[in-house]
Design a protein around this motif. Structure first.
Motif, mmCIF file in Angstrom:
data_model
loop_
_atom_site.group_PDB
_atom_site.id
_atom_site.type_symbol
_atom_site.label_atom_id
_atom_site.label_comp_id
_atom_site.label_asym_id
_atom_site.label_seq_id
_atom_site.Cartn_x
_atom_site.Cartn_y
_atom_site.Cartn_z
ATOM 1 N N PRO A 46 -13.157 2.361 2.851
ATOM 2 C CA PRO A 46 -12.182 1.912 3.852
ATOM 3 C C PRO A 46 -10.875 2.703 3.762
ATOM 4 O O PRO A 46 -10.336 2.906 2.665
ATOM 5 C CB PRO A 46 -11.958 0.440 3.492
ATOM 6 N N ALA A 47 -10.369 3.129 4.878
ATOM 7 C CA ALA A 47 -9.129 3.899 4.904
ATOM 8 C C ALA A 47 -7.919 3.043 4.562
ATOM 9 O O ALA A 47 -6.873 3.580 4.177
ATOM 10 C CB ALA A 47 -8.953 4.532 6.279
ATOM 11 N N ASP A 48 -8.043 1.695 4.717
ATOM 12 C CA ASP A 48 -6.920 0.800 4.419
ATOM 13 C C ASP A 48 -7.058 0.136 3.051
ATOM 14 O O ASP A 48 -6.470 -0.913 2.800
ATOM 15 C CB ASP A 48 -6.767 -0.258 5.511
ATOM 16 N N ASP A 50 -5.986 0.811 -0.635
ATOM 17 C CA ASP A 50 -5.025 1.687 -1.309
ATOM 18 C C ASP A 50 -4.608 1.049 -2.627
ATOM 19 O O ASP A 50 -3.899 0.038 -2.644
ATOM 20 C CB ASP A 50 -3.803 1.897 -0.405
ATOM 21 N N ARG A 83 -7.437 5.806 -1.867
ATOM 22 C CA ARG A 83 -6.388 6.047 -0.880
ATOM 23 C C ARG A 83 -6.923 6.952 0.229
ATOM 24 O O ARG A 83 -7.647 7.913 -0.055
ATOM 25 C CB ARG A 83 -5.148 6.683 -1.510
ATOM 26 N N ASP A 84 -6.589 6.595 1.464
ATOM 27 C CA ASP A 84 -6.922 7.424 2.631
ATOM 28 C C ASP A 84 -8.407 7.752 2.708
ATOM 29 O O ASP A 84 -8.807 8.871 3.041
ATOM 30 C CB ASP A 84 -6.108 8.721 2.627
ATOM 31 N N ARG A 429 -5.921 -5.781 1.928
ATOM 32 C CA ARG A 429 -5.892 -4.656 2.853
ATOM 33 C C ARG A 429 -4.433 -4.252 3.103
ATOM 34 O O ARG A 429 -3.532 -5.093 3.139
ATOM 35 C CB ARG A 429 -6.556 -5.100 4.161
ATOM 36 N N VAL A 430 -4.169 -2.966 3.261
ATOM 37 C CA VAL A 430 -2.819 -2.504 3.565
ATOM 38 C C VAL A 430 -2.335 -3.185 4.851
ATOM 39 O O VAL A 430 -3.009 -3.143 5.884
ATOM 40 C CB VAL A 430 -2.788 -0.977 3.726
ATOM 41 N N GLY A 431 -1.188 -3.854 4.755
ATOM 42 C CA GLY A 431 -0.635 -4.542 5.910
ATOM 43 C C GLY A 431 -1.242 -5.899 6.181
ATOM 44 O O GLY A 431 -0.993 -6.489 7.240
ATOM 45 N N SER A 432 -2.014 -6.433 5.233
ATOM 46 C CA SER A 432 -2.682 -7.717 5.460
ATOM 47 C C SER A 432 -1.680 -8.858 5.458
ATOM 48 O O SER A 432 -0.604 -8.779 4.867
ATOM 49 C CB SER A 432 -3.734 -7.958 4.382
ATOM 50 N N SER A 488 1.063 1.153 -3.420
ATOM 51 C CA SER A 488 2.503 1.115 -3.138
ATOM 52 C C SER A 488 3.291 0.658 -4.353
ATOM 53 O O SER A 488 4.400 1.147 -4.610
ATOM 54 C CB SER A 488 2.778 0.190 -1.952
#
Length: 505
Positions: A46-48, A50, A83-84, A429-432, A488
């Motif tokens: 998954p790209a998200d 991280d 990551r990514d 998830r990033v931004g979850s 992060s």
């Protein structure tokens, strides 16, 4: 996959070894690997996603002095970073004092959990022939950008780079580390405050301490927790304003302990006790609660609900399982490690700070343990716990269960015959925003493929199976405790890092 061997160690274990916790799924490793651009043999990364998943493992290189217990092996940290849409893998032995000394000696020097202390081949420094080796092989957490490995019998915390796995010596708490008591496994990091809460225990009074390391890395608080004698606590919990410690009725037989023999006994007529202390409270402020006798290896979470503290963990229905003559000699010897023999089930205690009353109730009928949650909800109300199920009769994780502690609903998945997992970390998830909006990450030992994989699941739909499956360079030894740290958070602590840059993180 770009793979390189970065370390190779000589094992003196016998070729005809038949110990089940040094062979098969528990076969130790002797090679340290660096692998970049891990290949997804199923799905896509998954790209998200991280961050970094870290898992500690007991990994012996030498025969025991007399009798090996699976908690005796040296610490080995396994690292998978994301990551990514890319991932890397590292594994490294934790370079403890004991590991280095035994490497130099070419064999074991310290007695293990199931061995008498008088077989020791070396003085450890706190009194001749009195302590086990501090293998730093039990747990791992990340505080202030550093991975800290720990040992369940208390000892040093070893600082490990979470990208490279390189050991950077011992944590000092800026010169205030509580020597000689050390720190037990399962310190708790509160992401909200940046604090790390911990405990330690001893055979000499004071038998239990509780401490807090602040966000600057200083030992900000350290107090005695009075106990009537030596105890064997293994975990703790915390809420926004309190820490919860314990006194369970499994501890060393006092008469045998006077003769230097360490044999735990379950005292069925004694209650379980919980100590509740304000996060920065004094010994005089501790409030004790009594509950039904049991033993709890691991708690999932705790939080405040009005006048009550809600505490969730894995209640043992049979902390002292009887010898089963139908099992193998190994199953009988290590029956205290099998989840089904101990009857470990998710349970809830409510501790009323106003009345002093304790009430309790089961949360599940499913045998499970080693529960993990979304760390953003640690010490706060939560809904989901992700736990391991166990192969009957053995200390092996054969699947996952997602516990909904609000509704009682459960979702389960089996890894399949001959496949064994690790403690499974929840990676938001990033931004979850939702509690279960993220992924579950675990490592497996697949005896069918003679291989190991990193599995990533959608935390909200584990029954769908893994969203990706990444092959590791070698079949790894089975293992237990893990943690997840967001990318992060790591990057906040290191603006420039060659190891991070090397893998694109």
């Amino acid at each position: 996959m770009d793979v390189e061997i970065v370390g190779k160690f000589l094992s003196t274990l016998p070729e005809d070894d038949d110990h089940p916790y040094r062979t098969g799924p528990w076969r130790p490793q002797t090679t340290e690997w660096r692998a970049d651009d891990l290949i997804a043999v199923q799905g896509e990364i998954p790209a998200d996603l991280d961050g970094i998943y870290l898992r500690n493992t007991e990994n012996p290189l030498h025969p025991a002095l007399k009798f090996y217990h699976p908690f005796d092996g040296d610490g080995m940290l396994h690292i998978v970073g994301f990551r990514d849409g890319k991932a890397f893998y590292r594994n490294r032995f934790v370079r403890t004092d004991g590991f280095e000394a035994e490497q130099e000696a070419g064999g074991s020097l310290w007695p293990g959990l199931a061995e008498p202390l008088n077989v020791a081949q070396v003085d450890y420094g706190w009194g001749a022939r009195t302590l086990m080796k501090d293998a730093s092989s039990t747990d791992v957490v990340v505080h202030r950008g550093n991975a800290l490995t720990s040992f369940y019998q208390c000892g040093d915390l070893y600082r490990v780079d979470p990208y490279s796995g390189q050991t950077h010596g011992k944590e000092t708490f800026n010169g205030s580390f509580p020597t000689p008591w050390g720190v037990s496994a399962h310190p708790k990091v509160d992401d909200r405050t940046g604090e790390m809460l911990f405990f330690n225990y001893s055979k000499q009074a004071p038998y239990l301490h509780y401490g807090v390391v602040n966000a600057a890395g200083d030992l900000a608080h350290y107090v005695d927790v009075p106990l009537p004698g030596p105890r064997l606590p293994h975990d703790m919990a915390f809420t926004r304003n309190y820490a919860i410690l314990n006194d369970f009725p499994i501890f060393w037989d006092p008469e045998l302990l006077e003769r230097g023999l360490h044999l735990p006994r379950y005292h069925r007529d004694m209650p379980s006790r919980f100590a509740v202390i304000p996060r920065l409270g004094t010994t005089a402020q501790i409030q004790w609660f009594e509950a039904d006798p049991t033993y709890v290896l691991h708690f999932t979470n705790a939080y405040e609900d009005g006048d009550e503290i809600v505490l969730d963990g894995f209640y043992q229905g049979d902390p002292d399982p009887a010898d089963d003559p139908t099992g193998t000699k190994w199953q009988r010897t290590f029956r205290f490690l099998a989840l089904d023999r101990m009857q470990t089930r998710l349970h809830r205690w409510r501790l009323n700070l106003k009345t002093g009353a304790c009430t309790e109730e089961p949360l599940s009928d499913t045998i499970s343990e080693f529960g993990m949650i979304n760390a953003a909800h640690s010490g706060e109300p939560y809904r989901y716990a992700y736990a391991a199920t166990g192969k009957p009769g053995w200390f092996l994780f054969d699947g996952l269960v997602r516990h909904d502690v609000q509704t009682g609903n459960e979702e389960r998945i089996s890894f399949g015959d001959g496949v064994y997992g690790s403690e499974t970390a929840m990676a938001p998830r990033v931004g979850s925003s939702a509690e279960d909006d993220g992924y579950l990450v675990t490592l497996t030992t697949d005896m069918n493929d003679d291989a190991s994989y990193c599995l990533v699941f959608d935390a909200a739909r584990i029954a769908d199976g893994p969203v990706c499956k990444l092959q590791l360079p070698e079949r790894i030894s089975s293992g237990t405790h893990s943690t997840w740290v967001a990318g992060s958070e790591l990057r906040r602590w290191r603006e420039t890092d060659d190891a991070a840059a090397a893998v694109g993180l």
